[in-house]
Design a protein around this motif. Sequence first.
Motif, PDB file in Angstrom:
ATOM      1  N   VAL A  32       0.837  -1.191   0.000  1.00 49.52           N
ATOM      2  CA  VAL A  32       0.000   0.000   0.000  1.00 49.52           C
ATOM      3  C   VAL A  32       0.873   1.243   0.000  1.00 49.52           C
ATOM      4  O   VAL A  32       1.778   1.384   0.835  1.00 49.52           O
ATOM      5  CB  VAL A  32      -0.933   0.017   1.235  1.00 49.52           C
ATOM      6  CG1 VAL A  32      -1.799   1.269   1.241  1.00 49.52           C
ATOM      7  CG2 VAL A  32      -1.804  -1.233   1.246  1.00 49.52           C
ATOM      8  N   VAL A  33       0.615   2.141  -0.952  1.00 50.03           N
ATOM      9  CA  VAL A  33       1.307   3.423  -1.037  1.00 50.03           C
ATOM     10  C   VAL A  33       0.325   4.508  -0.594  1.00 50.03           C
ATOM     11  O   VAL A  33      -0.747   4.653  -1.174  1.00 50.03           O
ATOM     12  CB  VAL A  33       1.804   3.699  -2.472  1.00 50.03           C
ATOM     13  CG1 VAL A  33       2.565   5.021  -2.525  1.00 50.03           C
ATOM     14  CG2 VAL A  33       2.685   2.568  -2.960  1.00 50.03           C
ATOM     15  N   LEU A  34       0.693   5.238   0.435  1.00 52.29           N
ATOM     16  CA  LEU A  34      -0.198   6.248   0.995  1.00 52.29           C
ATOM     17  C   LEU A  34      -0.246   7.482   0.113  1.00 52.29           C
ATOM     18  O   LEU A  34       0.704   7.792  -0.615  1.00 52.29           O
ATOM     19  CB  LEU A  34       0.265   6.636   2.402  1.00 52.29           C
ATOM     20  CG  LEU A  34       0.381   5.482   3.407  1.00 52.29           C
ATOM     21  CD1 LEU A  34       0.942   5.989   4.726  1.00 52.29           C
ATOM     22  CD2 LEU A  34      -0.975   4.817   3.619  1.00 52.29           C
ATOM     23  N   ARG A  35      -1.356   8.205   0.199  1.00 54.26           N
ATOM     24  CA  ARG A  35      -1.527   9.425  -0.581  1.00 54.26           C
ATOM     25  C   ARG A  35      -0.426  10.429  -0.272  1.00 54.26           C
ATOM     26  O   ARG A  35       0.082  11.123  -1.143  1.00 54.26           O
ATOM     27  CB  ARG A  35      -2.893  10.043  -0.274  1.00 54.26           C
ATOM     28  CG  ARG A  35      -3.215  11.299  -1.063  1.00 54.26           C
ATOM     29  CD  ARG A  35      -4.494  11.939  -0.542  1.00 54.26           C
ATOM     30  NE  ARG A  35      -5.603  11.014  -0.650  1.00 54.26           N
ATOM     31  CZ  ARG A  35      -6.381  10.909  -1.726  1.00 54.26           C
ATOM     32  NH1 ARG A  35      -6.149  11.669  -2.780  1.00 54.26           N
ATOM     33  NH2 ARG A  35      -7.377  10.050  -1.754  1.00 54.26           N
ATOM     34  N   GLU A  36      -0.048  10.525   0.988  1.00 50.07           N
ATOM     35  CA  GLU A  36       1.042  11.393   1.421  1.00 50.07           C
ATOM     36  C   GLU A  36       1.739  10.737   2.599  1.00 50.07           C
ATOM     37  O   GLU A  36       1.149   9.917   3.302  1.00 50.07           O
ATOM     38  CB  GLU A  36       0.515  12.777   1.815  1.00 50.07           C
ATOM     39  CG  GLU A  36      -0.501  12.748   2.953  1.00 50.07           C
ATOM     40  CD  GLU A  36      -0.962  14.138   3.342  1.00 50.07           C
ATOM     41  OE1 GLU A  36      -0.158  15.064   3.231  1.00 50.07           O
ATOM     42  OE2 GLU A  36      -2.121  14.284   3.755  1.00 50.07           O
ATOM     43  N   ALA A  37       3.000  11.083   2.783  1.00 52.47           N
ATOM     44  CA  ALA A  37       3.735  10.537   3.916  1.00 52.47           C
ATOM     45  C   ALA A  37       3.113  11.017   5.216  1.00 52.47           C
ATOM     46  O   ALA A  37       2.763  12.192   5.351  1.00 52.47           O
ATOM     47  CB  ALA A  37       5.196  10.965   3.840  1.00 52.47           C
ATOM     48  N   MET A  38       2.962  10.113   6.176  1.00 56.76           N
ATOM     49  CA  MET A  38       2.302  10.477   7.431  1.00 56.76           C
ATOM     50  C   MET A  38       2.827   9.613   8.564  1.00 56.76           C
ATOM     51  O   MET A  38       3.423   8.546   8.354  1.00 56.76           O
ATOM     52  CB  MET A  38       0.788  10.316   7.295  1.00 56.76           C
ATOM     53  CG  MET A  38       0.336   8.892   7.035  1.00 56.76           C
ATOM     54  SD  MET A  38      -1.470   8.754   6.838  1.00 56.76           S
ATOM     55  CE  MET A  38      -1.685   9.502   5.221  1.00 56.76           C
ATOM     56  N   ALA A  39       2.583  10.078   9.785  1.00 56.36           N
ATOM     57  CA  ALA A  39       2.961   9.323  10.983  1.00 56.36           C
ATOM     58  C   ALA A  39       1.804   9.277  11.961  1.00 56.36           C
ATOM     59  O   ALA A  39       2.000   9.072  13.156  1.00 56.36           O
ATOM     60  CB  ALA A  39       4.187   9.955  11.636  1.00 56.36           C
TER      61      ALA A  39
END
Length: 421
Positions: free
Chosen positions: A322-329
Amino acid sequence: MSSVICVHLPRFPLVMAADGRGELLAEPVALAPEPGRTAVVGEVSPAAEAAGVRRGLPLGEALARCPALRLLPPDPVAVQARWDELVGRLEGIGAAVETAQDVAARDVSSRGGDAVALDAEVGTAWFLASSVRRLHGGSLDGTVAAVRGALRMPVRIGAAPTRFLSRAAAGRARVRRPVVLASPAAGGVVELGALADEPVSALAQRPGFERLIPTLERLGISTLGELRALPAGTVGARFGRRGLDAHELLHGHEAPLRPRDPSTRIEADLLLPEAASGDQLGHALGLLIDRVLADPGRRHRPVRSLLLQASLVERGTWQERVVLREAMADAGRIRLALGPRLALLPSPAERLALRVDGFGVPVPADRPLLEEDAAIRLARLREAVRQVREVAGPEGALRVVAVDPESRVTERRMALTPFQA
């Protein structure tokens, strides 16, 4: 221009499924559809390919074309584990490695939206020859020998100025005979050489070009050399952005390699004492996300792509990249992105694992945008503009420029021009 070396293990998932039974690969065999996915065959043997069976063909059509076709059960988790081991061996000889999965994940993220990078070619990796040449005798032959000694299995090797061309060269290579496309002098033009006769179907090695190939063949463009020889304007007018991208690849215009950092692998797994499904899996996923985000190796970097794996009660494995829409934590947002994937599990799981495959640029989350350093703000702005243009086209991000503020005609006062950060 330094050569890019491509290491290619043909039909790697099928070889893994055969489990050392080499005689199977001489028969018409193919990987069975993965549980819970579309009923299409995976990698196929040369004998099955000769009978008209291709990877991605619907199962019913594959069996109609080759009634003697034998299906082998896939094991994506074992394939991924073995591939990770081989990539680690390449890194052990000093190579800074980029895999086809890394490239596919970036392609997915550039299109925006949470998506799964299913087109990644497991068994293909690249590294720069200049990074290891001095470690292995100062010659390409020494580097090739080091690769074969590290992997200790049949491998095809190609060398060319770019990632795509080196992969095409590796596809044409033999186990004991690498194919090398000479790098041009500074400012020179990349020549295809022996690859000019390669069929345009070689474009399928790069995800996203599959739909372009039938159109090219219908118009009589059968080789890479013929496509390269066409004027860029003609290609763009007939085939659009995708055609121009293919044309640029053949002229050696491609983004540089972005090797992975082998020291940043973060993963967590959880054994489920009872066959878990539904809410139990959701709770287990939340625990794995918390463990991954709390790992000290993350060093406050946001997560961009993840690999979700499961061992099924029915002696099978399953995985989703899965590739997220934007980098997040943010654990909650990551769970929202991964949670729906659990519904794709074909049966209850006895083990669940989560691995971080890619990170974003570390940005302090507790500082407002206007208080960030100028370099960080500029990097984020450029990334936003790039993503907008990937989705909306070149005119997706424009800025207003004053042309003739004193004019009585509104259209003459201002003009739109592409935004440059």
